[in-house]
Design a protein around this motif. Sequence first.
Motif, PDB file in Angstrom:
ATOM      1  N   MET A   1       0.827  -1.188   0.000  1.00  0.00           N
ATOM      2  CA  MET A   1       0.000   0.000   0.000  1.00  0.00           C
ATOM      3  C   MET A   1       0.871   1.251   0.000  1.00  0.00           C
ATOM      4  O   MET A   1       0.588   2.201  -0.692  1.00  0.00           O
ATOM      5  N   LEU A   2       1.943   1.257   0.760  1.00  0.00           N
ATOM      6  CA  LEU A   2       2.820   2.416   0.841  1.00  0.00           C
ATOM      7  C   LEU A   2       3.494   2.685  -0.498  1.00  0.00           C
ATOM      8  O   LEU A   2       3.650   3.836  -0.911  1.00  0.00           O
ATOM      9  N   VAL A   3       3.842   1.626  -1.210  1.00  0.00           N
ATOM     10  CA  VAL A   3       4.482   1.779  -2.520  1.00  0.00           C
ATOM     11  C   VAL A   3       3.522   2.455  -3.497  1.00  0.00           C
ATOM     12  O   VAL A   3       3.920   3.358  -4.243  1.00  0.00           O
ATOM     13  N   ILE A   4       2.273   2.048  -3.483  1.00  0.00           N
ATOM     14  CA  ILE A   4       1.272   2.648  -4.370  1.00  0.00           C
ATOM     15  C   ILE A   4       1.097   4.126  -4.044  1.00  0.00           C
ATOM     16  O   ILE A   4       1.031   4.963  -4.948  1.00  0.00           O
ATOM     17  N   GLN A   5       1.058   4.470  -2.766  1.00  0.00           N
ATOM     18  CA  GLN A   5       0.918   5.870  -2.370  1.00  0.00           C
ATOM     19  C   GLN A   5       2.109   6.697  -2.837  1.00  0.00           C
ATOM     20  O   GLN A   5       1.952   7.822  -3.298  1.00  0.00           O
ATOM     21  N   ARG A   6       3.299   6.134  -2.723  1.00  0.00           N
ATOM     22  CA  ARG A   6       4.500   6.848  -3.174  1.00  0.00           C
ATOM     23  C   ARG A   6       4.463   7.091  -4.676  1.00  0.00           C
ATOM     24  O   ARG A   6       4.826   8.157  -5.147  1.00  0.00           O
ATOM     25  N   VAL A   7       4.037   6.079  -5.426  1.00  0.00           N
ATOM     26  CA  VAL A   7       3.968   6.214  -6.878  1.00  0.00           C
ATOM     27  C   VAL A   7       2.948   7.277  -7.251  1.00  0.00           C
ATOM     28  O   VAL A   7       3.204   8.127  -8.108  1.00  0.00           O
ATOM     29  N   LYS A   8       1.784   7.257  -6.597  1.00  0.00           N
ATOM     30  CA  LYS A   8       0.766   8.271  -6.875  1.00  0.00           C
ATOM     31  C   LYS A   8       1.281   9.655  -6.534  1.00  0.00           C
ATOM     32  O   LYS A   8       1.060  10.607  -7.283  1.00  0.00           O
ATOM     33  N   HIS A   9       1.975   9.784  -5.411  1.00  0.00           N
ATOM     34  CA  HIS A   9       2.516  11.076  -5.003  1.00  0.00           C
ATOM     35  C   HIS A   9       3.551  11.557  -6.015  1.00  0.00           C
ATOM     36  O   HIS A   9       3.553  12.728  -6.413  1.00  0.00           O
ATOM     37  N   ARG A  10       4.405  10.667  -6.462  1.00  0.00           N
ATOM     38  CA  ARG A  10       5.431  11.016  -7.446  1.00  0.00           C
ATOM     39  C   ARG A  10       4.780  11.423  -8.763  1.00  0.00           C
ATOM     40  O   ARG A  10       5.193  12.400  -9.400  1.00  0.00           O
ATOM     41  N   ASP A  11       3.736  10.693  -9.179  1.00  0.00           N
ATOM     42  CA  ASP A  11       3.022  11.037 -10.406  1.00  0.00           C
ATOM     43  C   ASP A  11       2.367  12.414 -10.288  1.00  0.00           C
ATOM     44  O   ASP A  11       2.426  13.216 -11.218  1.00  0.00           O
ATOM     45  N   THR A  12       1.763  12.689  -9.143  1.00  0.00           N
ATOM     46  CA  THR A  12       1.130  13.986  -8.916  1.00  0.00           C
ATOM     47  C   THR A  12       2.157  15.099  -8.963  1.00  0.00           C
ATOM     48  O   THR A  12       1.920  16.151  -9.572  1.00  0.00           O
ATOM     49  N   GLU A  13       3.301  14.886  -8.355  1.00  0.00           N
ATOM     50  CA  GLU A  13       4.358  15.895  -8.392  1.00  0.00           C
ATOM     51  C   GLU A  13       4.844  16.123  -9.825  1.00  0.00           C
ATOM     52  O   GLU A  13       5.101  17.262 -10.222  1.00  0.00           O
ATOM     53  N   ALA A  14       4.953  15.070 -10.607  1.00  0.00           N
ATOM     54  CA  ALA A  14       5.389  15.199 -11.996  1.00  0.00           C
ATOM     55  C   ALA A  14       4.362  15.983 -12.819  1.00  0.00           C
ATOM     56  O   ALA A  14       4.731  16.843 -13.628  1.00  0.00           O
ATOM     57  N   ILE A  15       3.098  15.709 -12.596  1.00  0.00           N
ATOM     58  CA  ILE A  15       2.035  16.431 -13.301  1.00  0.00           C
ATOM     59  C   ILE A  15       2.066  17.909 -12.935  1.00  0.00           C
ATOM     60  O   ILE A  15       1.980  18.781 -13.806  1.00  0.00           O
ATOM     61  N   HIS A  16       2.220  18.201 -11.659  1.00  0.00           N
ATOM     62  CA  HIS A  16       2.275  19.594 -11.213  1.00  0.00           C
ATOM     63  C   HIS A  16       3.498  20.306 -11.795  1.00  0.00           C
ATOM     64  O   HIS A  16       3.399  21.470 -12.202  1.00  0.00           O
ATOM     65  N   ALA A  17       4.614  19.627 -11.856  1.00  0.00           N
ATOM     66  CA  ALA A  17       5.820  20.230 -12.425  1.00  0.00           C
ATOM     67  C   ALA A  17       5.608  20.547 -13.907  1.00  0.00           C
ATOM     68  O   ALA A  17       5.990  21.622 -14.384  1.00  0.00           O
ATOM     69  N   LYS A  18       4.987  19.626 -14.636  1.00  0.00           N
ATOM     70  CA  LYS A  18       4.729  19.851 -16.060  1.00  0.00           C
ATOM     71  C   LYS A  18       3.728  20.989 -16.244  1.00  0.00           C
ATOM     72  O   LYS A  18       3.904  21.850 -17.114  1.00  0.00           O
ATOM     73  N   LEU A  19       2.695  21.037 -15.416  1.00  0.00           N
ATOM     74  CA  LEU A  19       1.729  22.129 -15.501  1.00  0.00           C
ATOM     75  C   LEU A  19       2.399  23.466 -15.214  1.00  0.00           C
ATOM     76  O   LEU A  19       2.135  24.462 -15.901  1.00  0.00           O
ATOM     77  N   ASP A  20       3.249  23.504 -14.208  1.00  0.00           N
ATOM     78  CA  ASP A  20       3.979  24.733 -13.898  1.00  0.00           C
ATOM     79  C   ASP A  20       4.815  25.178 -15.095  1.00  0.00           C
ATOM     80  O   ASP A  20       4.855  26.358 -15.431  1.00  0.00           O
ATOM     81  N   GLU A  21       5.470  24.224 -15.730  1.00  0.00           N
ATOM     82  CA  GLU A  21       6.293  24.525 -16.904  1.00  0.00           C
ATOM     83  C   GLU A  21       5.435  25.085 -18.036  1.00  0.00           C
ATOM     84  O   GLU A  21       5.785  26.090 -18.661  1.00  0.00           O
ATOM     85  N   LEU A  22       4.296  24.457 -18.283  1.00  0.00           N
ATOM     86  CA  LEU A  22       3.410  24.913 -19.353  1.00  0.00           C
ATOM     87  C   LEU A  22       2.830  26.291 -19.051  1.00  0.00           C
ATOM     88  O   LEU A  22       2.705  27.137 -19.940  1.00  0.00           O
ATOM     89  N   LEU A  23       2.477  26.522 -17.799  1.00  0.00           N
ATOM     90  CA  LEU A  23       1.945  27.831 -17.419  1.00  0.00           C
ATOM     91  C   LEU A  23       2.999  28.919 -17.551  1.00  0.00           C
ATOM     92  O   LEU A  23       2.697  30.059 -17.907  1.00  0.00           O
TER      93      LEU A  23
END
Length: 63
Positions: free
Chosen positions: A1-23
């Motif tokens: 369960m912890l591994v899945i949460q880490r992956v989701k958190h990492r994916d969310t951070e990557a999405i936010h970083a890409k959105l910041d770049e696009l903005l």
Amino acid sequence: MLVIQRVKHRDTEAIHAKLDELLEVNGDAKNEFMSIDAEEVERESPNLLARHRLASGTAGPVS
């Protein structure tokens, strides 16, 4: 369960970083949808797509 949460958190951070770049690149981005909830997103999705197509010059039927 912890591994899945880490992956989701990492994916969310990557999405936010890409959105910041696009903005950063697109300085005329709007903040009008910053506080909408999931139900509002569902209601507004067709309108957003139509507005995007009009703005980009690719207006056509919304699928």
